[in-house]
Design an enzyme around this catalytic site. Structure first.
Site, PDB file in Angstrom:
ATOM      1  N   ASP A  33       0.844  -1.186   0.000  1.00  0.00           N
ATOM      2  CA  ASP A  33       0.000   0.000   0.000  1.00  0.00           C
ATOM      3  C   ASP A  33       0.890   1.250   0.000  1.00  0.00           C
ATOM      4  OD1 ASP A  33      -1.746   2.034   0.503  1.00  0.00           O
ATOM      5  OD2 ASP A  33      -2.602   1.155   2.337  1.00  0.00           O
ATOM      6  N   GLU A  86      29.333  10.264   5.289  1.00  0.00           N
ATOM      7  CA  GLU A  86      29.499   8.860   5.649  1.00  0.00           C
ATOM      8  C   GLU A  86      29.433   8.017   4.379  1.00  0.00           C
ATOM      9  OE1 GLU A  86      26.108   7.021   7.763  1.00  0.00           O
ATOM     10  OE2 GLU A  86      25.287   9.037   7.900  1.00  0.00           O
ATOM     11  N   CYS A 118      25.422  10.418  10.511  1.00  0.00           N
ATOM     12  CA  CYS A 118      24.710  11.641  10.109  1.00  0.00           C
ATOM     13  C   CYS A 118      25.094  12.852  10.947  1.00  0.00           C
ATOM     14  CB  CYS A 118      23.201  11.425  10.200  1.00  0.00           C
ATOM     15  SG  CYS A 118      22.652   9.964   9.332  1.00  0.00           S
ATOM     16  N   THR A 159      13.696   4.900   2.447  1.00  0.00           N
ATOM     17  CA  THR A 159      14.240   6.109   3.088  1.00  0.00           C
ATOM     18  C   THR A 159      15.537   6.565   2.409  1.00  0.00           C
ATOM     19  OG1 THR A 159      15.555   4.929   4.759  1.00  0.00           O
ATOM     20  CG2 THR A 159      13.256   5.373   5.309  1.00  0.00           C
ATOM     21  N   SER A 208      17.370   1.695  16.006  1.00  0.00           N
ATOM     22  CA  SER A 208      17.798   3.034  15.563  1.00  0.00           C
ATOM     23  C   SER A 208      16.778   4.099  15.962  1.00  0.00           C
ATOM     24  CB  SER A 208      18.059   3.052  14.053  1.00  0.00           C
ATOM     25  OG  SER A 208      16.860   3.047  13.309  1.00  0.00           O
ATOM     26  N   HIS A 240      17.121  16.142  12.954  1.00  0.00           N
ATOM     27  CA  HIS A 240      17.695  15.257  11.933  1.00  0.00           C
ATOM     28  C   HIS A 240      16.557  14.412  11.381  1.00  0.00           C
ATOM     29  CE1 HIS A 240      19.810  12.345   9.673  1.00  0.00           C
ATOM     30  NE2 HIS A 240      19.449  11.357  10.470  1.00  0.00           N
ATOM     31  N   LYS A 249       7.977  11.816  15.267  1.00  0.00           N
ATOM     32  CA  LYS A 249       8.153  11.034  16.507  1.00  0.00           C
ATOM     33  C   LYS A 249       8.998  11.828  17.516  1.00  0.00           C
ATOM     34  CE  LYS A 249       8.076   6.428  14.327  1.00  0.00           C
ATOM     35  NZ  LYS A 249       6.868   5.832  14.899  1.00  0.00           N
ATOM     36  N   ASN A 282      16.523  10.802   2.666  1.00  0.00           N
ATOM     37  CA  ASN A 282      17.587  10.989   3.647  1.00  0.00           C
ATOM     38  C   ASN A 282      18.870  11.448   2.960  1.00  0.00           C
ATOM     39  OD1 ASN A 282      19.009  11.029   6.010  1.00  0.00           O
ATOM     40  ND2 ASN A 282      18.694   8.879   6.531  1.00  0.00           N
ATOM     41  N   SER A 315      23.885   7.905  14.012  1.00  0.00           N
ATOM     42  CA  SER A 315      23.855   6.555  14.579  1.00  0.00           C
ATOM     43  C   SER A 315      25.249   6.133  15.009  1.00  0.00           C
ATOM     44  CB  SER A 315      23.340   5.559  13.539  1.00  0.00           C
ATOM     45  OG  SER A 315      21.981   5.788  13.290  1.00  0.00           O
TER      46      SER A 315
HETATM   47  N1  CAA Z   1      -0.858   3.228   5.738  1.00  0.00           N
HETATM   48  C1  CAA Z   1      -0.350   4.148   6.596  1.00  0.00           C
HETATM   49  N2  CAA Z   1       0.652   3.856   7.464  1.00  0.00           N
HETATM   50  C2  CAA Z   1       1.155   2.609   7.456  1.00  0.00           C
HETATM   51  C3  CAA Z   1       0.675   1.620   6.596  1.00  0.00           C
HETATM   52  C4  CAA Z   1      -0.380   1.961   5.699  1.00  0.00           C
HETATM   53  N3  CAA Z   1      -0.892   1.088   4.842  1.00  0.00           N
HETATM   54  N4  CAA Z   1       1.370   0.482   6.823  1.00  0.00           N
HETATM   55  C5  CAA Z   1       2.266   0.767   7.810  1.00  0.00           C
HETATM   56  N5  CAA Z   1       2.134   2.046   8.197  1.00  0.00           N
HETATM   57  C6  CAA Z   1       2.899   2.785   9.200  1.00  0.00           C
HETATM   58  C7  CAA Z   1       3.206   1.969  10.431  1.00  0.00           C
HETATM   59  O1  CAA Z   1       2.136   1.961  11.341  1.00  0.00           O
HETATM   60  C8  CAA Z   1       4.416   2.735  10.963  1.00  0.00           C
HETATM   61  O2  CAA Z   1       3.986   3.907  11.624  1.00  0.00           O
HETATM   62  P1  CAA Z   1       4.544   4.247  13.101  1.00  0.00           P
HETATM   63  O3  CAA Z   1       6.038   4.235  13.018  1.00  0.00           O
HETATM   64  O4  CAA Z   1       3.975   5.589  13.380  1.00  0.00           O
HETATM   65  O5  CAA Z   1       4.035   3.155  13.977  1.00  0.00           O
HETATM   66  C9  CAA Z   1       5.132   3.196   9.688  1.00  0.00           C
HETATM   67  O6  CAA Z   1       4.166   3.067   8.632  1.00  0.00           O
HETATM   68  C10 CAA Z   1       6.350   2.368   9.337  1.00  0.00           C
HETATM   69  O7  CAA Z   1       5.950   1.030   9.354  1.00  0.00           O
HETATM   70  P2  CAA Z   1       6.946  -0.088   9.929  1.00  0.00           P
HETATM   71  O8  CAA Z   1       7.423   0.309  11.291  1.00  0.00           O
HETATM   72  O9  CAA Z   1       6.299  -1.408   9.758  1.00  0.00           O
HETATM   73  O10 CAA Z   1       8.130   0.104   8.899  1.00  0.00           O
HETATM   74  P3  CAA Z   1       9.324  -0.856   8.598  1.00  0.00           P
HETATM   75  O11 CAA Z   1       9.658  -1.680   9.777  1.00  0.00           O
HETATM   76  O12 CAA Z   1       9.069  -1.536   7.312  1.00  0.00           O
HETATM   77  O13 CAA Z   1      10.518   0.203   8.367  1.00  0.00           O
HETATM   78  C11 CAA Z   1      12.171   1.594   9.391  1.00  0.00           C
HETATM   79  C12 CAA Z   1      10.683   1.394   9.116  1.00  0.00           C
HETATM   80  C13 CAA Z   1      12.662   0.555  10.397  1.00  0.00           C
HETATM   81  C14 CAA Z   1      12.407   2.988   9.942  1.00  0.00           C
HETATM   82  C15 CAA Z   1      12.956   1.412   8.054  1.00  0.00           C
HETATM   83  O14 CAA Z   1      12.505   2.328   7.087  1.00  0.00           O
HETATM   84  C16 CAA Z   1      14.456   1.582   8.226  1.00  0.00           C
HETATM   85  O15 CAA Z   1      15.168   0.674   8.620  1.00  0.00           O
HETATM   86  N6  CAA Z   1      14.990   2.795   7.883  1.00  0.00           N
HETATM   87  C17 CAA Z   1      16.420   3.101   7.984  1.00  0.00           C
HETATM   88  C18 CAA Z   1      16.850   3.387   9.418  1.00  0.00           C
HETATM   89  C19 CAA Z   1      16.400   4.745   9.900  1.00  0.00           C
HETATM   90  O16 CAA Z   1      16.182   5.658   9.144  1.00  0.00           O
HETATM   91  N7  CAA Z   1      16.301   4.884  11.234  1.00  0.00           N
HETATM   92  C20 CAA Z   1      15.931   6.159  11.832  1.00  0.00           C
HETATM   93  C21 CAA Z   1      16.670   6.443  13.097  1.00  0.00           C
HETATM   94  S1  CAA Z   1      18.439   6.321  12.825  1.00  0.00           S
HETATM   95  C22 CAA Z   1      18.864   7.822  12.110  1.00  0.00           C
HETATM   96  O17 CAA Z   1      18.122   8.760  12.168  1.00  0.00           O
HETATM   97  C23 CAA Z   1      20.186   7.919  11.390  1.00  0.00           C
HETATM   98  C24 CAA Z   1      19.935   7.829   9.935  1.00  0.00           C
HETATM   99  O18 CAA Z   1      19.756   8.845   9.276  1.00  0.00           O
HETATM  100  C25 CAA Z   1      19.910   6.518   9.302  1.00  0.00           C
END
Ligand code: CAA
Length: 402
Positions: A33, A86, A118, A159, A208, A240, A249, A282, A315
């Site tokens: 979706d 990085e 970052c 991302t 993370s 960030h 968040k 990002n 990170s």
């Molecule tokens: N409609 C609307 N929303 C939906 C949906 C739908 N059909 N299906 C899922 N969602 C929502 C979920 O409810 C969730 O929302 P919340 O976080 O508010 O609960 C959101 O979409 C994401 O869903 P998931 O948690 O299931 O997502 P995921 O596990 O597939 O991936 C992630 C999310 C772990 C962040 C992944 O994108 C990732 O690994 N990203 C890279 C790491 C990252 O950016 N981390 C951030 C902190 S670290 C940092 O900031 C340093 C950096 O730059 C990397």
């Protein structure tokens, strides 16, 4: 530290790639979706570099845009060029040294690279501010650039992004004065990393997100202890932003922890800073400062005299909370129209072309290879010759400011 000297960002420019993929197309390919990426993650497009674009060429575009606003005399005040990334292209030679050969800077300066995920852009900014506090006649050019790249078909893929920011740090800055008060927090956390043998980042996504929020709280507490302003005195917040939902968040986390200080704040306090990032993805070291530019360019009201709180997260992990006050000259010192045009003039890619650019053709392991001119930007990676990267400047510089 001499707090009487006002230092901060006197010029700021950003660059990104000319091509992007919509997150709808990525969702279609992943058969999920699209609302998950558009609203759950909060991203609409990701910038996609062509094979002849890397962190050096993207950074050179932003850095040259800053230099184009300066007179030769002003350029001569640059004592230091700091490159934060990085996505380094070499284990030994710094990206800053490559930039010395590409942009219109003089050779009598120190040029080096900094790295801490970052956080590197903020490390560069704060180091530059302290240098200018110590030597107010000098200026420092800080350039932050990254290509965010995760393994294909993993949760991180949505991302991805690419972009650079270049900031000229001086005394009596036209755009924003950076306060001397700051709070830092560092710890050894395995939330995101890229071993030398990997082309893409590895990540523990859930860890993370938690690490980001916990490090933010500790950094903010340190900032307060060091004399920083409480949240109710910060009109705006820039976080960030690995994806816009993460900044949401962060805002909600602060609201839950400090309900009285956050009572008067609406989503507008942080959401204007998200507009550019939502369209780019990002950019790791550059992300916080592209957020700042988004706020400065897109806030309808005059921000003069208003205070911005910043949270930088890298990170691994290092966080820093700090603040700054917007100068009355800021609107003359930023190029809002040009910034908006940079984003509006880009080209949408098909999913297949995205896969080629991002995964199939991005191979820099060969000793000798030529790259076709596909990026359309002013600087490009033309070839690797005997394991040496060869860059090309496509356009001559604009005439310098009078
Ligand atoms: N409609 C609307 N929303 C939906 C949906 C739908 N059909 N299906 C899922 N969602 C929502 C979920 O409810 C969730 O929302 P919340 O976080 O508010 O609960 C959101 O979409 C994401 O869903 P998931 O948690 O299931 O997502 P995921 O596990 O597939 O991936 C992630 C999310 C772990 C962040 C992944 O994108 C990732 O690994 N990203 C890279 C790491 C990252 O950016 N981390 C951030 C902190 S670290 C940092 O900031 C340093 C950096 O730059 C990397």
């Amino acid at each position: 530290m001499n707090k009487a000297i006002k230092v901060g960002i006197n010029r700021i420019e950003f660059s990104t790639t000319e091509n992007y993929l919509t997150l709808e197309k990525l969702a279609e390919a992943h058969q999920i979706d699209p609302a998950k990426y558009l609203y759950g993650i909060g991203q609409s497009k990701m910038a996609v570099p062509t094979p002849d674009e890397d962190t050096i060429s993207i950074a050179a575009n932003a850095a040259q845009d800053v230099l184009n606003t300066m007179t030769p005399e002003e350029v001569n005040t640059i004592s230091t060029l700091i490159f934060a990334t990085e996505t380094g292209v070499d284990q030994s030679k710094s990206g800053a040294a490559y930039l010395m050969g590409l942009i219109d800077i003089h050779p009598n300066c120190r040029a080096f690279e900094v790295k801490q995920a970052c956080y590197g852009g903020t490390a560069g900014l704060q180091m530059a501010c302290d240098m200018v506090r110590a030597r107010p006649d000098e200026s420092v050019l800080v350039v932050a650039c990254d290509i965010a790249r995760y393994q294909q078909n993993t949760p991180g893929e949505c991302t991805q992004g690419a972009g650079a920011v270049a900031m000229l740090i001086t005394a009596d800055p036209d755009i924003i004065e950076i306060d001397a008060e700051r709070g830092c927090y560092s710890a050894d956390i395995m939330d995101f990393w890229r071993p030398n043998q990997f082309k893409h980042a590895l990540v523990d996504g859930e860890l993370s997100k938690d690490a980001y929020l916990n490090v933010m709280t500790s950094s903010y507490q340190g900032y307060l202890v060091n004399g920083g302003k409480p949240l109710d005195q910060l009109e705006w917040l820039c976080f960030h932003q690995p994806f816009t939902k993460m900044a949401k968040k962060a805002f909600e986390h602060l609201s839950a922890q400090y309900p009285e200080q956050m009572a008067d704040k609406t989503d507008a306090a942080y959401s204007i800073s998200q507009q550019y990032g939502r369209e780019i993805g990002n950019t790791y070291t550059a992300s916080l400062y592209i957020g700042l530019l988004s706020l400065l360019d897109n806030a309808e009201q005059d921000l003069t005299g208003q205070t911005i709180g910043f949270f930088s997260y890298g990170s691994g992990a290092v966080g820093e909370f700090f603040s700054g006050t917007v100068n009355k000259n800021y609107r003359h010192a930023i190029n809002t129209l040009a910034n908006q045009q940079k984003l509006a003039a880009r080209t949408a890619l098909s999913y297949d072309t995205y896969c080629q650019y991002m995964y199939q053709l991005r191979d820099y392991d060969q000793a000798n290879i030529r790259y076709n001119p596909t990026s359309g930007s002013n600087f490009r990676l033309a070839a690797i010759h005997d394991n040496k990267r060869v860059y090309e400047r496509v356009l001559e510089p604009m005439s310098k400011a009078a």
